[in-house]
Scaffold this active site. Structure first.
Site, short mmCIF file in Angstrom:
data_model
loop_
_atom_site.label_atom_id
_atom_site.label_comp_id
_atom_site.label_asym_id
_atom_site.label_seq_id
_atom_site.Cartn_x
_atom_site.Cartn_y
_atom_site.Cartn_z
CG HIS A 356 68.29 28.42 -4.17
ND1 HIS A 356 67.73 27.62 -3.96
CD2 HIS A 356 67.91 29.54 -4.90
CE1 HIS A 356 66.23 29.02 -3.75
NE2 HIS A 356 67.42 29.74 -4.88
CE LYS A 544 66.45 13.69 1.10
NZ LYS A 544 65.91 14.82 0.98
NE ARG A 545 68.12 15.18 -9.92
CZ ARG A 545 68.71 16.40 -10.72
NH1 ARG A 545 67.38 17.12 -10.79
NH2 ARG A 545 69.78 15.76 -11.46
CE LYS A 550 69.74 16.32 -3.18
NZ LYS A 550 69.09 17.87 -2.09
CB THR A 652 61.95 21.95 0.42
OG1 THR A 652 62.28 21.56 -0.99
CG2 THR A 652 62.35 23.78 0.69
CE LYS A 656 58.23 20.17 -0.60
NZ LYS A 656 58.63 19.40 -1.66
C1 26Q Z 1 72.96 25.25 -13.63
C2 26Q Z 1 74.18 25.40 -14.43
C3 26Q Z 1 74.12 24.75 -15.10
C4 26Q Z 1 73.58 23.66 -15.55
C5 26Q Z 1 72.26 23.16 -14.23
C6 26Q Z 1 72.48 24.28 -13.17
C7 26Q Z 1 71.93 24.55 -12.03
C8 26Q Z 1 70.54 23.90 -12.39
C9 26Q Z 1 69.00 23.62 -10.97
C10 26Q Z 1 72.47 24.80 -10.77
C11 26Q Z 1 71.58 24.34 -9.66
C12 26Q Z 1 70.02 23.92 -9.71
C13 26Q Z 1 68.93 22.99 -8.73
C14 26Q Z 1 69.38 23.63 -7.25
C15 26Q Z 1 68.53 23.38 -6.68
O1 26Q Z 1 67.69 22.08 -6.34
N1 26Q Z 1 68.70 23.31 -5.12
C16 26Q Z 1 68.44 23.15 -4.10
O2 26Q Z 1 67.53 24.28 -3.53
C17 26Q Z 1 66.36 24.28 -2.41
C18 26Q Z 1 65.50 25.06 -2.16
O3 26Q Z 1 66.51 25.96 -1.69
C19 26Q Z 1 67.58 23.81 -1.07
O4 26Q Z 1 66.24 23.04 -0.27
C20 26Q Z 1 68.07 22.24 -1.45
O5 26Q Z 1 69.11 22.34 -0.62
C21 26Q Z 1 69.52 22.87 -2.68
O6 26Q Z 1 69.91 21.68 -2.76
#
Ligand code: 26Q
Length: 811
Positions: A356, A544-545, A550, A652, A656
Site C-alpha cells: 500500500h 484525510k490523514r 498529501k 479511496t 467516494k
Molecule cells: C506500520 C508499522 C508500525 C506502525 C504503523 C504502521 C502502519 C500502519 C498503517 C503503516 C501504514 C498504515 C496504513 C497505510 C495506509 O493506509 N495506506 C493507504 O492505503 C490505501 C488503501 O490501499 C491507499 O488508498 C492509500 O493511498 C495509502 O496511503
C-alpha cells in the site's frame, strides 16, 4: 431471503426491549432503545450466519482469510439493516412507535480500529466479499482502544483515548471455546528423532488469544461472513492467586496488564515505521492465533493438509501480517510433520500480499536481536527461508554480491518484511495502475525481474452500499428513478446514468440533492463549531490523514493567497467558498500537527475578518471518522486530491467523492489517473507535476524551492506570513513549515505546484458559475464511478489471486 413485516418487527422489538432492560419501551431512553435494536438485528442475523457457516463446511468451498492489523468498520447498524433488506420496514415501524431510526443509528460508537485508507479498504472488502457470495473472512486484533479521539483545543490537536467499548458492543460474540495459545520468548530444542530433525519450543511464555466474532452481512443474499478479532489474556488466573498468597499481588496485576497490553491499543502511525517490540508482539499475536485457528477448523472438517492450498487462501494486508508465512511453515513442519518442500509449496500457494505504499520510511524492518528473542523458532524458519532464497539468487546472479545482499530477507541487522512477503507468497499487488507500475519499475524492480509473474495490479474500490446507498439516500433514489435498480447489484451499470447528464430536469434535481446535503452539513458545522457556513458557497473539501505528501499545506497556502487578494479587493469576483478540512495527525508527527495549527489559525483570522464579506470561510472539523465522512462526502462540491504525484498509492476518498457527484481537483497520482481516464479531461480538473517530472527531480535534482518562491510575489508574501506573526502572535509557531518549504527545499513540491494549482482553482470557479455545466460534470462522474465499487476489486482478487468465488464454484 430474510423478510419481516412491520407488525412482527414491532412485536419483536418491544419484546427484545423488555428482555434486555426489564422495563417497557416507553420508559427507555434513546441509548437503551439503540441497544435493544442492535440486539434484535443481531438475532435476525444469527440464523443466516449459522446457515452460511454450515453451508461453507458442507460444500468445502475455498475459504479466503483477509489478515489485517486494521479494520475501520464505522457503524454497523444502518448497514446491517440495509444489507438485510429491512431498513425501510424498520424505519416505518419505529416511526409508528414514535422513534426516529436515524437518531438511534447515530448513537452507535464508530468501530474505529484503523488509521485510514488501509483499514477502511479492509472494511469495504469484507462488505463486498459477503455481498458477492464469496466465503471471505477478516482476521485482526480486537483493540480495546481504537484510533485516538481528536480534540482541537486552541487550534491544536489534542489526543484522547477512544474507549469505544465503554457501553458494550452488541455486534461481537466472545468465543472462549475457540481460543488459541500464542507462544513468545523461550528457546528451541533441536533433536534427532528417528533420523528427522525436530524442533521443540520450550520455556516460552504462553498467551491466550480469545476470538470475538462479528457478523458481516451480505447485501440481500443470505450470506453472513465473519470478522474474527483476537484479544490477549493470561492463560490462567492461577498465577494471580499464587502471587497473591505470596503477597505479590501487585506483580500479578502487572503481569496481567503486560499481557493485555498486546491488544490494548491501535498504533496511530500510518506512514512511519518504528521498531517497537509491542507492535511486533501484536503482529505475531493475531497472525499466530489466526493461522492456528484456520488450520484447526480446516482439519476439524476433514481437510487433508496436503491440499490445504486448494481450500484456503490467506491474504496479507500490507506487510503487517507477514509473519503468517513463517507461522504457517512452523505449523506445517513442526506440528504436521511435512517436508520443507511440501510446506513451502503449500505456504506460497496459500499466501498473497498487497503493498500500500512506496514511502521508504514506511517499510517495515525488525531488528534481528529483538526478533530472535521474542520469536526464536519463527526466526530460525526465516533464516532457512532466506538461506534458500539467497541460494536461488546466487544461481541467477553469479558474482553480483551487492544485488544479492540488497535483496536478502535478512540484512544490515534487520528482518526485511517486504522481502519476506514477496518471497513467501504467489501474488504481490499494488493498489492502482500507477502505483503498481512504480513498484515494478522502481521500488521492487529487482524482485519484479526475478518473479515477473507474481506482480499484478488491483485498483482499490469502495463499497457503494455504505458510500452511496447508505450515505446519500436522495441520490440513490434519483439513480433508481432514472435507470432502475439493477446497478445496485451491478454497479458498473451506473454508466446508464450518463445520458441523464443531458437531461435538464435530472441536472436540476442533482443540484437540489447536493444543496440539501450541504444544508444538513451546515447544520452539523454550526452545532459543532458555531460557525455559519453558506450552502450556496462552493464546499471545497480535503479530508484525510494529515501528511506532508498529501499537501494540506498547499491547500492552506492557496487560502492565504486568496485572503490577501480579497483584502486588496473586497469586491473580487469569486464564487464564495467554504474550505472544509478534517483529519488526524500521528501524535508524534510534528509537522503534521503544525499543519493543523496553521489551518486553524488561518481559519480564525479569515472567519473573523468582516472586510472580506463572508466570501470565504474555513472550517476544521474535529475527530475525523467513517461516520463524519458519511456526512461530509455527499455534501461536497469539490474534492481535493492533491498529493505529490507518485506518493499516494491509490487514495479511496477520491472514489467516494466522485460517486457522490463531487468534481475532483487532482494531481495525476494514484487512482486519480484512472478516474481521469474514466470521466475524461473535461470532467476533472488536473494540475501539477507529472510522474516523469517528479521522478526526474528526485533522481537528477534541479529544483530550488528558494528560486521558485523568489520569482513569485504571491509566494514571497505568504511564506513570509508564516514567520512574521501575521496569523498568530508567535513568530516561531509555523517556522517548521517555513523551513520545510524553503530551508529544506520542499520535498513534496508544494511551491513548485502552487501556480498550476491556483490556475486549476480559477478554472473550478469558472466551471461552478455555469451550474448546467457543473451538474453535467457531476452526473458524468457519478455515472462512471461504478467501476470503483469494491465489488469490481473483489471480483478481481477472487478470480485473479485467490481462486475463489462463483467462477470457481462449478469447477
Ligand atoms: C506500520 C508499522 C508500525 C506502525 C504503523 C504502521 C502502519 C500502519 C498503517 C503503516 C501504514 C498504515 C496504513 C497505510 C495506509 O493506509 N495506506 C493507504 O492505503 C490505501 C488503501 O490501499 C491507499 O488508498 C492509500 O493511498 C495509502 O496511503
Amino acid at each position: 431471503m430474510f423478510t419481516i413485516d412491520k407488525e412482527t418487527f414491532k412485536r419483536d422489538y418491544k419484546k427484545k426491549f423488555l428482555e434486555i432492560h426489564g422495563r417497557e419501551l416507553e420508559d427507555g431512553n434513546n441509548q437503551s432503545k439503540y441497544e435493544a435494536l442492535g440486539s434484535l438485528v443481531r438475532d435476525y442475523v444469527a440464523k443466516t450466519w449459522m446457515n452460511t457457516n454450515k453451508r461453507y463446511n458442507s460444500t468445502g468451498e475455498k475459504q479466503v482469510y483477509y489478515l489485517s492489523m486494521e479494520f475501520l468498520l464505522g457503524r454497523l447498524l444502518g448497514n446491517s439493516l440495509l444489507n438485510l433488506g429491512i431498513r425501510d420496514i424498520c424505519n416505518e415501524a419505529l416511526s409508528e412507535l414514535g422513534i426516529e431510526l436515524e437518531t438511534l443509528e447515530n448513537l452507535e460508537q464508530d468501530q474505529g480500529l484503523g488509521n485510514g485508507g488501509l483499514g477502511r479498504l479492509a472494511a469495504c472488502f469484507l462488505d463486498s466479499m459477503a455481498s458477492l457470495n464469496i466465503p471471505g473472512h477478516g482476521c485482526g486484533i480486537r483493540y480495546k482502544y481504537g484510533f485516538f479521539e481528536q480534540k482541537i483545543i486552541n487550534g491544536s490537536q489534542v489526543e484522547a483515548p477512544d474507549n469505544w467499548l465503554r457501553s458494550g458492543n452488541v455486534w461481537e460474540i466472545r468465543k472462549p471455546d475457540k481460543s488459541e495459545i500464542v507462544r513468545f520468548g523461550g528457546e528451541v530444542k533441536c533433536e534427532d528423532v528417528n533420523g528427522r530433525l525436530t524442533f521443540t519450543h520450550i520455556n516460552y511464555e504462553p498467551i491466550l488469544a480469545i476470538p470475538y466474532d462479528t457478523p458481516i452481512v451480505g447485501y440481500e443474499n443470505d450470506v453472513v461472513n465473519t470478522l474474527r478479532l483476537w484479544s490477549a489474556e493470561p492463560v490462567s488466573n492461577e498465577f494471580d492467586f499464587s502471587s497473591f498468597s505470596r503477597g505479590d499481588f501487585l506483580k500479578a496485576i502487572e503481569y496481567k496488564n503486560s499481557i493485555e497490553a498486546i491488544s490494548h491499543v491501535l498504533y496511530p502511525d500510518d506512514s512511519f515505521y518504528e521498531g517497537k517490540m509491542l507492535r511486533l508482539k501484536q503482529q505475531y499475536f493475531f497472525v499466530s492465533a489466526g493461522v492456528q485457528s484456520i488450520i484447526r477448523h480446516f482439519k476439524c472438517h476433514g481437510g487433508d493438509i496436503l491440499s490445504f492450498d486448494d481450500k484456503i487462501a490467506i491474504h496479507i494486508n500490507d506487510t503487517h501480517p507477514t509473519l503468517a508465512i513463517p507461522e504457517l511453515m512452523r505449523i506445517l513442519l513442526d506440528e504436521e510433520g511435512l517436508s520443507w518442500v511440501d510446506a513451502w509449496r503449500i505456504t506460497t500457494n496459500t499466501i498473497s500480499y498487497t503493498n500500500h505504499t512506496i514511502l521508504a520510511e514506511a517499510l517495515e524492518k525488525w531488528p534481528i536481536d529483538m526478533f530472535k528473542k521474542l520469536l526464536p523458532r519463527i526466526y530460525m524458519i526465516i533464516e532457512e527461508i532466506n538461506r534458500r532464497f539467497c541460494e536461488e539468487l546466487w544461481s541467477k546472479y553469479i558474482g553480483q554480491w551487492e544485488k544479492i545482499s540488497k535483496m536478502s530477507i535478512l540484512g544490515d541487522g534487520y528482518v526485511r518484511m517486504a522481502h519476506l512477503a514477496i518471497s513467501g507468497s504467489h501474488s504481490v499487488n499494488g493498489v492502482a495502475k500507477l502505483h503498481t507500475e512504480i513498484l515494478k519499475k522502481q521500488e521492487m524492480a529487482d524482485f519484479y525481474y526475478l518473479y515477473p509473474r507474481k506482480f499484478n495490479n488491483k485498483t482499490n474500490g469502495i463499497t457503494h452500499r455504505r458510500w452511496l446507498l447508505k450515505a446519500n439516500p436522495k441520490l440513490t433514489k434519483l439513480l433508481c428513478e432514472s435507470i432502475g435498480e439493477g446497478w445496485i447489484k451491478h454497479p458498473t451499470d451506473m454508466v446508464n446514468f450518463e445520458k441523464f447528464a443531458y437531461d435538464k430536469n435530472v441536472r436540476k434535481e442533482l443540484g437540489n440533492i447536493k444543496r440539501d446535503n450541504k444544508s444538513k452539513l451546515a447544520d452539523i458545522v454550526y452545532k459543532d463549531q458555531g460557525i455559519l457556513i453558506d450552502p450556496n458557497s462552493i464546499f471545497d473539501v480535503q479530508i484525510k490523514r494529515i501528511h506532508a505528501y498529501k499537501r494540506q499545506i498547499l491547500n492552506c497556502l492557496r487560502i492565504m493567497d486568496l485572503y490577501n487578494k480579497l483584502l486588496e479587493n473586497p469586491n473580487l469576483d469569486i464564487v464564495p467558498r467554504t474550505f472544509i478540512f478534517a483529519g488526524k495527525a500521528a501524535p508524534s508527527y510534528y509537522l503534521a500537527k503544525k499543519t493543523i495549527e496553521l489551518i486553524n489559525s488561518v481559519a480564525y483570522k479569515v472567519n473573523n475578518d468582516k472586510r472580506i464579506n463572508d466570501k470565504i470561510k474555513v472550517v476544521y472539523l474535529e475527530n475525523y471518522s467513517v461516520s463524519l465522512a458519511e456526512e461530509i462526502i455527499p455534501a461536497t462540491d469539490l474534492s481535493e486530491q492533491i498529493s505529490t504525484t507518485t506518493k499516494e498509492a491509490s487514495g479511496t476518498s477520491n472514489m467516494k467523492f466522485m460517486m457522490n457527484g463531487s468534481i475532483t481537483i487532482a494531481t495525476l497520482d494514484g487512482a486519480n489517473v484512472e478516474i481521469r481516464d474514466e470521466v475524461g479531461d473535461d470532467n476533472i480538473v488536473i494540475f501539477g507535476l507529472n510522474e516523469r517530472e517528479v521522478i526526474d527531480y528526485y533522481q537528477k535534482g534541479g529544483y530550488s524551492s528558494w528560486d521558485t518562491c523568489n520569482n513569485d510575489p504571491r509566494l514571497r508574501r505568504i511564506t513570509q506570513d508564516l514567520i512574521n506573526g501575521y496569523y498568530c502572535g508567535d513568530k516561531d509557531r509555523f517556522k517548521v513549515i517555513y523551513e520545510n518549504l524553503l530551508t529544506y527545499n520542499d520535498e513534496f513540491f508544494v511551491l513548485k505546484d502552487f501556480d498550476s494549482y491556483l490556475k486549476a482553482q480559477d478554472k473550478v470557479d469558472r466551471l461552478y458559475r455555469d451550474s448546467n455545466k457543473w451538474e453535467k460534470m457531476a452526473a458524468i462522474n457519478i455515472a462512471h464511478s461504478g467501476i470503483f465499487s469494491s465489488d469490481r476489486t473483489i471480483m478481481e482478487y477472487a478470480t485473479g489471486i485467490w481462486g475463489s468465488g462463483f467462477l470457481y464454484k462449478n469447477l
